[in-house]
Design a protein around this motif. Sequence first.
Motif: not given
Length: 519
Positions: A444-450, A460-465, A490-505
């Motif tokens: 199992l690999l827990f992968v963090g995104f931001s 990327r560091r925040i996503a890894l934490k 664990v692994e992290a790729f930060g903002e590499a795989l966005p699901m939605a636009c960052d222009d809203s909360a």
Amino acid sequence: MAWKRAAVFAALLFFGAARPSAAQDVTLTSPDGAVEITGMLLGFDGEFYRVDTQYGELTVDGSGVLCEGPGCPSLVDFVAELAFSGSSAMAEVLLPSLIEGFALRNGLQTRRTAMQNARFAYALHRPDTEAKVAHFDFHVTNTDEGFADLLANEADVVMALREIRKPEQTRAYEAAMGDMTDARRSRVLALDAIVPIVSPGNPVREIATPDLARVFAGEIDNWQDLGGPDAPIELHLPHAGSGLSQAVEDKLLTPAKLVVAATAQRHPRSSAVSRAVTTDPFAIGMTSFAETGNARALRLTGDCGFSLEASRRTIKTEDYPLTAPMFLYLPARRLPKIAREFLLYTRSPAAQIVIRRAGFVDQSPERIGINAQGDRLANAIASAGEEVSLAELQTLIETVGSMTRLSTSFRFETGSTRPDAQSRANILQLAREIETGLYDAKRLLFVGFSDGEGPADGNRRIALKRAEAVRGAVLQAAELPEVLQVEIGVEAFGEALPMACDDSAWGRQVNRRVEVWMR
């Protein structure tokens, strides 16, 4: 005397019991007469009495006392009682389906009785003797009324379409009901989502989430502004006290600092919203995914071109932003044995099948292959640039390309590192699955995104934490053997795989997540 000390200690335990139909006077006496407790009987769960005395609410082990008075229950023909109050969406279909499934699994028969004042009851009895073993009472109201009934000691379980609010939480704690946000006091029964709906004949197919908020705030009042006909927009919402309506405010309007327009038409049930919208070509409503009916749900979009549609998979993964978990809240009371067994059953794999057949989204993990994620990968490529290079995307594919994504995801409360309600339930669920050996001999690999706010390295560091924190929470919740049979990384790729636009909360919150991948 040892017995006397034990009896007094038991009497000081502040655990509750099933609520009787009416509190009555009782006197509990030890066999040697050394201890005598008098008060109003609040409940009896077949083993323990719960009594309101001059010393406060006390719980006494029934095996060590004799009961005298008009309120004393029958120890031979004991019938467990459990009272539910709250959401009509849960009371009308979901809970009855689960009760029927529980009864079938345990060789019991059910009898449903309709009553006045929005009430009905289920009696569970043994088919051989017709002996009733449980009575489940339902008060079909809304989330607000459910919590009010709980605080008035008129319900044992609240059915809620939103999380408990701070004033309710405080009053429950002051009433010795415990911390209602604790995992033992609240649980996610099933998953649902808030969806904007229109008539099948309406030409509008999608709407930007900021525009949706402005529509229900009354700032956009003509369909022409949304690419539709030149006609006024008619707003439809459930009753203001319903959990679904309050979830609309919490998840959609409050982040945009808006309030619901006074012109919105209110309905007693979310199913009524669907019926009203279906017959009105100029209407828009907010209802639950399970109660869309013949209306058509709109896709949610953003200025960057991403679009998200409510489906069983996107709700389960929380990729769809307006998810609405369906909660059960229980006070710190000792429930009858059959009631505890029913609540345990609601988390079982058999219950997940019942939930799915009833039209709601279950919590069973699903596996999503890399080939089924073309839209996500296309979004990632479209968003690549100085912050996220093509080389980093290639590294991401090399890492997870041979793996399968689980639908179990983790997201966080706004402005917090605390997992949201659905994710807290996912932590417990994944911990139980690891305990049972479901993932033995697997990785199992827990992968963090931001989100994309701020420098890519920092994200990327925040996503890894976050990924490390979720892994730690899962392992802490699990009772594990000395030698773990599953590899967890664990692994992290930060903002590499966005699901939605960052222009809203809401878009940024959707992008901040931890996924679980498996090989």
